[in-house]
Design an enzyme around this catalytic site. Structure first.
Site, PDB file in Angstrom:
ATOM      1  N   SER A  63       0.831  -1.192   0.000  1.00  0.00           N
ATOM      2  CA  SER A  63       0.000   0.000   0.000  1.00  0.00           C
ATOM      3  C   SER A  63       0.875   1.254   0.000  1.00  0.00           C
ATOM      4  O   SER A  63       1.669   1.444  -0.913  1.00  0.00           O
ATOM      5  CB  SER A  63      -0.960  -0.031   1.201  1.00  0.00           C
ATOM      6  N   ASP A 209      -5.760  -3.909  -2.683  1.00  0.00           N
ATOM      7  CA  ASP A 209      -4.864  -3.556  -1.580  1.00  0.00           C
ATOM      8  C   ASP A 209      -4.186  -4.776  -0.961  1.00  0.00           C
ATOM      9  O   ASP A 209      -4.846  -5.721  -0.507  1.00  0.00           O
ATOM     10  CB  ASP A 209      -5.682  -2.830  -0.513  1.00  0.00           C
TER      11      ASP A 209
END
Length: 736
Positions: A63, A209
């Site tokens: 991320s 993600d």
């Protein structure tokens, strides 16, 4: 005894020197965890590592850790990363468009009435939903700039530092370690929060993600370069207390936090006593507060310095560290490359020539990366694409700029929806639910067909064909038709005495030109069938009337507002004219030809948290008298708010409104919500009165309100009063 002590001391010195040498030569793996905006702390940690001359042998990131780690592995210094993050406009980073003022007027008018975020795709296979609220277009272009993609495509396997970026396969729920391929698309994939940002497709797999499966990829860094020491930086969000979980958004956030905390715990268990674990104190910095990343960087610096004694064990000499930096640091060319050829990737429905003409980069000229990014965002803003990216390639002796458009998977046919609710907490309430089918790119010139319907207080069915004559859409033809029914209240002495049912069916054709993205001008002919029939009331106040009118129309519209309902800058101007060349009265009462002209002007400007709005409207009939079905009106929110909606009807009017708005709150840029307090002063005058015949001269109204932008559109809750009206509260939700 003395000789023994000397011998023992010498042995200990040799052992210590050997240990120090071993530590200085240790292979070090860096792990940068995910945490959204809290990942700014990674920058502070990297700065300390550089100041202490600690070399890194491989990097893994998730991320926000993928953003910072990817740029660092690509050879960008921490100071340069911090400078670019600091100067980026994070308030607008998560708004994929170039701004409302940069899209054409036709698109503005559609989005002012329909929710673009609820856009559905329609095909022979059924209904298709978008995969994320955001496409991440600006974010991806920012990544390109961060790793300097304008000097050539950056692939992970070509980096000087081994790098692995963690994402999640949304189809299988498995962890994916990306060790090759385009660097910036991997960074973008690792940051794709499910539901918020659209997944990234790589090698046929939809990636989201990486924090869902491995937010602190310790295991991956051990596989990547078999390090002697792992430096792991955890910036994940702690779990909320039960009393803090009070909404759907907080529930979703807590679910994500639970998933990440579970896999972070597993990763921390893999660390040994030799490894270094850094967890900055990020206190009240949340994962969505991207404007506070530099504050997070300062806290990351504090946390790393607290462990400086442990980190210094791995410091190199100034000479050796400089050599390491020369090996891994990116040396960007002093001059941008000259583009020999521009290529457009294959498309399904968008005309590639239209895309090429919107990109100002010339062949044979140096690449202007900043202008290119603006052009790409501008073209993306037109609404046909899921993403529009670029790469710079070397093919033999040529430098090629390759543009890669990815069209919306759910296009080119769409369903859009809109909702409008209003109430004055008395007898005046209305609701309207609308739907629109929009078929785009029905030919190579960008023709569109619209079919819409609305049910509620005002009902209608409409259709139109918008057909440009050229690829740049300078000129167009627009045949159109609509059938509608609405109710018009009749007031006298402040009381509603009757309601008339107004029905209009019309069809016509317009010829026009687009004035860039700012406006549109058109002329045409329209045939109108209009009826006004008493619906409720004690008696016949006006005779029931059915008219058929035909005549020419004209329209000029300019709109540079940055926002449709809460603008802070720009102007909006609309002028319309209908010249009834022929009027047939089907009730044989006789009605002469007439004209109807109306102009509306608005302007907005901002100073700090204050915004000021000016509105000036006016309408008249230069010939004849307008029928009841075509009358001008005053009254209702935003148009003499102290009176009921459409309370004052007539054949000529003037109106002015001045507003002062104060931004009470700027919420997270991810959500884009703003809370506003406002004051308004209005004045209006109706001549050739049809109703409220005693209200001659200027009428004044003053009000105050709270307003907010929401996923349902603008929301107003206000109160207004007028000398000749009645003080009233009003509530408005949704698009008008």
């Amino acid at each position: 005894m003395t000789n023994m002590l000397r011998l023992l001391t010498a042995v200990l010195v040799v052992i210590a020197a050997s240990a120090a040498h071993a530590q200085q030569g240790a292979r070090i793996g860096l792990v940068l965890g995910g945490g959204g905006a809290r990942g700014g702390a990674h920058l502070g940690v990297l700065e300390v590592l550089e100041e202490l001359r600690v070399p890194i042998d491989c990097v893994t990131g998730t991320s926000m850790g993928a953003l910072v780690g990817g740029a660092y592995a690509a050879g960008v210094s921490p100071k340069d990363i911090e400078a670019l993050i600091g100067e980026a406009d994070w308030i607008r980073m998560f708004d994929d468009t170039a701004g409302r003022q940069s899209v054409n007027l036709r698109r503005k008018e559609l989005e002012d009435r329909y929710y673009s975020g609820l856009e559905l795709g329609v095909s022979k296979d059924g209904i298709h939903f978008r995969e994320g609220a955001l496409a991440g277009e600006k974010l991806k272009l920012f990544f390109n700039r961060l790793v300097r993609s304008e000097y050539g495509e950056r692939t992970i396997e070509q980096l000087q530092l081994p790098l692995a970026i963690i994402a999640t396969d949304i189809g299988s729920g498995t962890r994916v370690a990306i060790r090759s391929g385009n660097l910036t698309s991997a960074m973008r994939a690792s940051m794709s929060v499910p539901g918020l940002m659209a997944p990234v497709v790589r090698e046929g797999v939809k990636l989201v993600d990486g924090g869902l499966t491995d937010n602190l990829p310790v295991e991956e860094v051990k596989k990547l370069c078999n390090p002697d020491v792992v430096i792991a930086v955890n910036v994940g969000s702690p779990l909320l207390n039960p009393e803090e979980v009070t909404s759907a958004v907080s529930v979703l956030g807590q679910v994500v936090n639970v998933l990440t905390e579970q896999n972070v715990s597993r990763s921390k268990a893999q660390l040994t006593a030799r490894d270094i674990y850094i967890e900055p104190d990020l206190a009240n910095i949340t994962s969505t507060e991207f404007t506070r990343q530099l504050e997070a960087a300062a806290r990351g610096r504090v946390a790393a310095f607290a462990l400086s004694a442990e980190l210094r064990r791995f410091s190199l000499s100034a000479r050796d560290y400089a050599a390491w930096q020369r090996n891994v640091r990116l040396a960007a060319p002093k001059e941008p490359p000259v583009i020999d050829r521009v290529e457009i990737g294959q498309t399904r429905f968008v005309n590639p020539e239209t895309l090429r003409r919107s990109i100002r980069q010339e062949e044979g000229k140096p690449l202007d990366a900043a202008q290119l990014s603006r052009d790409l965002v501008m073209e993306y803003s037109q609404g046909d694409l899921l993403s529009l990216d670029y790469s710079v390639m070397r093919e033999r002796d040529k430098t090629v700029l390759r543009l890669t458009p990815v069209e919306k998977p759910w296009g080119p046919n769409y369903l859009l929806f809109g909702l409008g609710l209003t109430s004055d907490f008395r007898a005046d309430s209305s609701y309207n639910l609308r739907a629109l089918y929009r078929s785009t790119w029905i030919n190579s010139l960008g023709g569109e067909w619209l079919f819409g319907t609305q049910i509620g207080s005002e009902q209608n069915v409409s259709t139109e064909l918008y057909q440009p004559f050229d690829r740049r859409q300078y000129t167009f033809v627009r045949p159109h038709a609509v059938a509608g029914l609405r109710k018009m209240p009749i007031f006298e002495g402040g009381e509603r005495v009757a309601i008339y049912r107004i029905q209009e069916n019309n069809g016509g054709i317009d010829f026009g030109t687009n004035l860039g993205v700012y406006g549109q001008a058109s002329v045409g002919w329209i045939e109108r069938s209009m009826g006004a029939v008493l619906d409720t009331g004690p008696g016949q106040i006006f005779p029931n009337r059915s008219l058929h009118a035909g005549g020419w129309t004209g329209r000029l519209a300019i709109d540079t507002y940055d926002q449709p309902y809460f603008p802070t800058r720009g102007v909006r101007f609309t002028a319309t004219h209908f010249e009834a060349m022929r009027v047939d009265d089907r009730n044989d009462l006789g009605f002469p030809p007439y004209s109807r002209s109306e102009a509306r002007f608005g302007a907005a400007w901002q100073h700090n948290r204050f915004a000021y709005l000016l509105q000036l409207d006016g309408g008249t009939s230069f010939k004849g008298s307008v029928p009841l079905s075509d009358a001008f009106s005053l009254g209702g929110p935003g148009h003499l708010s102290g009176f009921a909606k459409d309370q004052i009807l007539g054949g000529e009017y003037a109106f002015g409104r001045l507003e002062a708005q104060y931004r009470l709150d700027f919420a997270s840029p991810l959500y884009g919500l703003t809370l506003i307090a406002g004051l308004s002063a209005e004045a209006g005058k109706m001549n050739k009165l049809i109703t409220e015949t005693s209200l001659t001269g200027w009428q004044r109204s003053f009000g105050a309100y709270l307003a907010a932008s929401t996923f349902l559109g603008p929301v107003y809750l206000g109160v207004a009063d007028a000398k000749n009206g009645k003080a009233r509260f009003y509530l408005s939700i949704g698009t008008p």
